[in-house]
Write a protein that holds these residues in place. Structure first.
Motif, PDB file in Angstrom:
ATOM      1  N   LEU A 122      -5.445 -91.173 -28.649  1.00  0.00           N
ATOM      2  CA  LEU A 122      -6.552 -91.909 -29.245  1.00  0.00           C
ATOM      3  C   LEU A 122      -7.926 -91.334 -28.916  1.00  0.00           C
ATOM      4  N   LYS A 123      -8.018 -90.504 -27.916  1.00  0.00           N
ATOM      5  CA  LYS A 123      -9.301 -89.862 -27.625  1.00  0.00           C
ATOM      6  C   LYS A 123      -9.657 -88.793 -28.668  1.00  0.00           C
ATOM      7  N   HIS A 124      -8.686 -88.481 -29.554  1.00  0.00           N
ATOM      8  CA  HIS A 124      -8.899 -87.430 -30.556  1.00  0.00           C
ATOM      9  C   HIS A 124      -9.113 -87.984 -31.963  1.00  0.00           C
ATOM     10  N   VAL A 125      -9.355 -89.287 -32.095  1.00  0.00           N
ATOM     11  CA  VAL A 125      -9.548 -89.894 -33.413  1.00  0.00           C
ATOM     12  C   VAL A 125     -10.890 -89.449 -34.008  1.00  0.00           C
ATOM     13  N   SER A 126     -10.858 -88.993 -35.268  1.00  0.00           N
ATOM     14  CA  SER A 126     -12.079 -88.617 -35.980  1.00  0.00           C
ATOM     15  C   SER A 126     -12.664 -89.836 -36.683  1.00  0.00           C
ATOM     16  N   PRO A 127     -13.980 -89.870 -36.902  1.00  0.00           N
ATOM     17  CA  PRO A 127     -14.612 -91.061 -37.487  1.00  0.00           C
ATOM     18  C   PRO A 127     -14.273 -91.311 -38.951  1.00  0.00           C
ATOM     19  N   SER A 128     -13.921 -90.242 -39.699  1.00  0.00           N
ATOM     20  CA  SER A 128     -13.632 -90.419 -41.124  1.00  0.00           C
ATOM     21  C   SER A 128     -12.976 -89.160 -41.674  1.00  0.00           C
ATOM     22  N   ILE A 129     -12.409 -89.279 -42.855  1.00  0.00           N
ATOM     23  CA  ILE A 129     -11.863 -88.107 -43.532  1.00  0.00           C
ATOM     24  C   ILE A 129     -12.987 -87.145 -43.907  1.00  0.00           C
ATOM     25  N   LYS A 130     -14.121 -87.676 -44.302  1.00  0.00           N
ATOM     26  CA  LYS A 130     -15.245 -86.799 -44.633  1.00  0.00           C
ATOM     27  C   LYS A 130     -15.646 -85.944 -43.440  1.00  0.00           C
ATOM     28  N   SER A 131     -15.579 -86.515 -42.241  1.00  0.00           N
ATOM     29  CA  SER A 131     -15.938 -85.738 -41.060  1.00  0.00           C
ATOM     30  C   SER A 131     -14.970 -84.571 -40.856  1.00  0.00           C
ATOM     31  N   LEU A 132     -13.698 -84.775 -41.214  1.00  0.00           N
ATOM     32  CA  LEU A 132     -12.725 -83.686 -41.106  1.00  0.00           C
ATOM     33  C   LEU A 132     -12.957 -82.629 -42.174  1.00  0.00           C
ATOM     34  N   VAL A 133     -13.299 -83.070 -43.381  1.00  0.00           N
ATOM     35  CA  VAL A 133     -13.615 -82.119 -44.452  1.00  0.00           C
ATOM     36  C   VAL A 133     -14.831 -81.284 -44.056  1.00  0.00           C
ATOM     37  N   ASP A 134     -15.843 -81.930 -43.499  1.00  0.00           N
ATOM     38  CA  ASP A 134     -17.044 -81.215 -43.053  1.00  0.00           C
ATOM     39  C   ASP A 134     -16.709 -80.233 -41.935  1.00  0.00           C
ATOM     40  N   ALA A 135     -15.827 -80.643 -41.005  1.00  0.00           N
ATOM     41  CA  ALA A 135     -15.440 -79.772 -39.894  1.00  0.00           C
ATOM     42  C   ALA A 135     -14.681 -78.548 -40.397  1.00  0.00           C
ATOM     43  N   PHE A 136     -13.863 -78.737 -41.422  1.00  0.00           N
ATOM     44  CA  PHE A 136     -13.130 -77.602 -41.990  1.00  0.00           C
ATOM     45  C   PHE A 136     -14.096 -76.590 -42.595  1.00  0.00           C
ATOM     46  N   GLU A 137     -15.084 -77.078 -43.300  1.00  0.00           N
ATOM     47  CA  GLU A 137     -16.065 -76.187 -43.909  1.00  0.00           C
ATOM     48  C   GLU A 137     -16.926 -75.492 -42.858  1.00  0.00           C
ATOM     49  N   ASP A 196     -12.479 -95.620 -41.822  1.00  0.00           N
ATOM     50  CA  ASP A 196     -13.765 -96.201 -41.429  1.00  0.00           C
ATOM     51  C   ASP A 196     -14.912 -95.637 -42.268  1.00  0.00           C
ATOM     52  N   GLY A 197     -14.774 -94.379 -42.678  1.00  0.00           N
ATOM     53  CA  GLY A 197     -15.830 -93.751 -43.465  1.00  0.00           C
ATOM     54  C   GLY A 197     -16.006 -94.348 -44.843  1.00  0.00           C
ATOM     55  N   CYS A 198     -14.972 -95.039 -45.348  1.00  0.00           N
ATOM     56  CA  CYS A 198     -15.076 -95.672 -46.667  1.00  0.00           C
ATOM     57  C   CYS A 198     -16.079 -96.826 -46.666  1.00  0.00           C
ATOM     58  N   LEU A 199     -16.458 -97.304 -45.487  1.00  0.00           N
ATOM     59  CA  LEU A 199     -17.407 -98.405 -45.364  1.00  0.00           C
ATOM     60  C   LEU A 199     -18.837 -97.917 -45.201  1.00  0.00           C
ATOM     61  N   GLU A 200     -19.003 -96.583 -45.077  1.00  0.00           N
ATOM     62  CA  GLU A 200     -20.316 -96.000 -44.846  1.00  0.00           C
ATOM     63  C   GLU A 200     -20.869 -95.406 -46.143  1.00  0.00           C
ATOM     64  N   PRO A 201     -22.096 -95.767 -46.550  1.00  0.00           N
ATOM     65  CA  PRO A 201     -22.670 -95.264 -47.810  1.00  0.00           C
ATOM     66  C   PRO A 201     -22.741 -93.745 -47.896  1.00  0.00           C
ATOM     67  N   GLU A 202     -22.993 -93.065 -46.775  1.00  0.00           N
ATOM     68  CA  GLU A 202     -23.157 -91.614 -46.783  1.00  0.00           C
ATOM     69  C   GLU A 202     -21.893 -90.875 -46.361  1.00  0.00           C
ATOM     70  N   SER A 203     -20.789 -91.592 -46.233  1.00  0.00           N
ATOM     71  CA  SER A 203     -19.558 -90.939 -45.796  1.00  0.00           C
ATOM     72  C   SER A 203     -18.547 -90.862 -46.944  1.00  0.00           C
ATOM     73  N   CYS A 204     -17.487 -91.624 -46.875  1.00  0.00           N
ATOM     74  CA  CYS A 204     -16.424 -91.536 -47.881  1.00  0.00           C
ATOM     75  C   CYS A 204     -16.601 -92.527 -49.016  1.00  0.00           C
ATOM     76  N   LYS A 205     -17.628 -93.391 -48.962  1.00  0.00           N
ATOM     77  CA  LYS A 205     -17.735 -94.496 -49.906  1.00  0.00           C
ATOM     78  C   LYS A 205     -17.813 -94.022 -51.355  1.00  0.00           C
ATOM     79  N   LYS A 206     -18.465 -92.873 -51.588  1.00  0.00           N
ATOM     80  CA  LYS A 206     -18.614 -92.378 -52.947  1.00  0.00           C
ATOM     81  C   LYS A 206     -17.267 -92.019 -53.563  1.00  0.00           C
ATOM     82  N   ARG A 207     -16.283 -91.701 -52.724  1.00  0.00           N
ATOM     83  CA  ARG A 207     -14.971 -91.317 -53.227  1.00  0.00           C
ATOM     84  C   ARG A 207     -14.079 -92.535 -53.483  1.00  0.00           C
TER      85      ARG A 207
END
Length: 281
Positions: A122-137, A196-207
């Motif tokens: 659980l110490k390795h949980v990312s905040p959102s899928i968008k954060s993982l997409v950004d990390a990949f890029e 969690d990112g789906c609840l954030e306007p600047e994160s996954c919400k647009k998707r």
């Protein structure tokens, strides 16, 4: 024959091969490789706390009395993989080098030590899928762990079809147990969920919600085994939906996954903790 063997030995001796201690957390459904026969992509977390992808691993190590289980600690000889995607966690495994070190975190008689597992995971949980997409890029990070805020559905992208019948082709390396041929099953199982990112306007919400392919070995194995038990496709799907959706939706749920640019693939049995979420009043 001897010459080819000598070439392979020299290649390994001159390569940057090292030993890593890995907690196995992911087993994707196997695929057939012309070079390596039936192999499974395996991933986990090293004792240094880093995600790692190991490939190729022959499926023989996952069968028999001494098989490798999820949440076993293993030692493996490997080197950084050369691949087109240049994913930073990818390592090429030296064939025959895997050793089981510790089985204390694996399930035993149906009991799973989730508290001890979660201390690592659980110490390795990312905040959102968008954060993982950004990390990949940014640096080719391709593995991650995501908290499922809401599990919406488990579904298929096309009509289910009968899998081919399993056949025995060889003995395991460990105890002469039989190894079935790996059935070619269409990759059609998907999850629809919110992070969690789906609840954030600047994160996954647009998707909106995420609809992601599930390639976990256990899902495919259940489909193949239950097809032989339930002749009615409706009954079969009810069993699949009950186990992989109804059982999951009211639990504290996480997904393991990997990214290919903007695609996130669910790649592990998603239940990480048996603790039920408190019902909303």
């Amino acid at each position: 024959m001897a010459k080819n063997y000598s070439v392979r030995v020299m290649r390994w001796l001159t390569s940057n091969v090292g030993k890593k201690k890995v907690l196995v957390t992911v087993k994707a459904y196997p695929e057939h490789s012309k070079s390596h026969k039936d192999v499974a992509c395996t991933a986990g977390i090293t004792d240094d706390g880093e995600f790692i992808r190991l490939y190729p691993i022959n499926t023989s190590v996952y069968f028999g009395k001494n098989k490798i289980n999820k949440y076993d600690w293993i030692e493996v000889e490997c080197e950084k993989a050369t691949e087109k995607l240049n994913r930073k966690e990818s390592y090429k495994v030296r064939e025959g080098s895997i050793k089981v070190l510790d089985r204390s975190l694996a399930s035993n008689n149906g009991k799973a030590p989730w508290e001890k597992r979660n201390e690592i995971l659980l110490k390795h949980v990312s905040p959102s899928i968008k954060s993982l997409v950004d990390a990949f890029e940014k640096d080719r990070t391709s593995l991650g762990l995501i908290k499922v805020t809401e599990l919406i559905d488990f579904f298929t992208s096309e009509e289910l079809k009968p899998p081919s019948e399993s056949q025995v082709v060889q003995k395991t390396l460990f105890d002469n147990s039989t190894i079935p041929i790996i059935d070619k099953i269409p990759h059609v199982f998907k999850y629809k969920f919110l992070c969690d990112g789906c609840l954030e306007p600047e994160s996954c919400k647009k998707r909106g919600d995420h609809r992601i392919l599930c390639e976990d070995w256990e899902v495919f194995a259940a489909y193949r085994n239950w097809w032989n038990e339930y002749s009615d496709i409706g009954v079969l799907w009810d069993k699949m939906h009950e186990k992989f959706y109804d059982y999951m939706k009211n639990r504290d749920l996480f997904f393991h996954g990997y990214t290919f640019t903007t695609t996130y693939m669910v790649n592990n049995m998603p239940l990480l903790s048996p603790k039920r979420l408190k019902q909303k009043k």
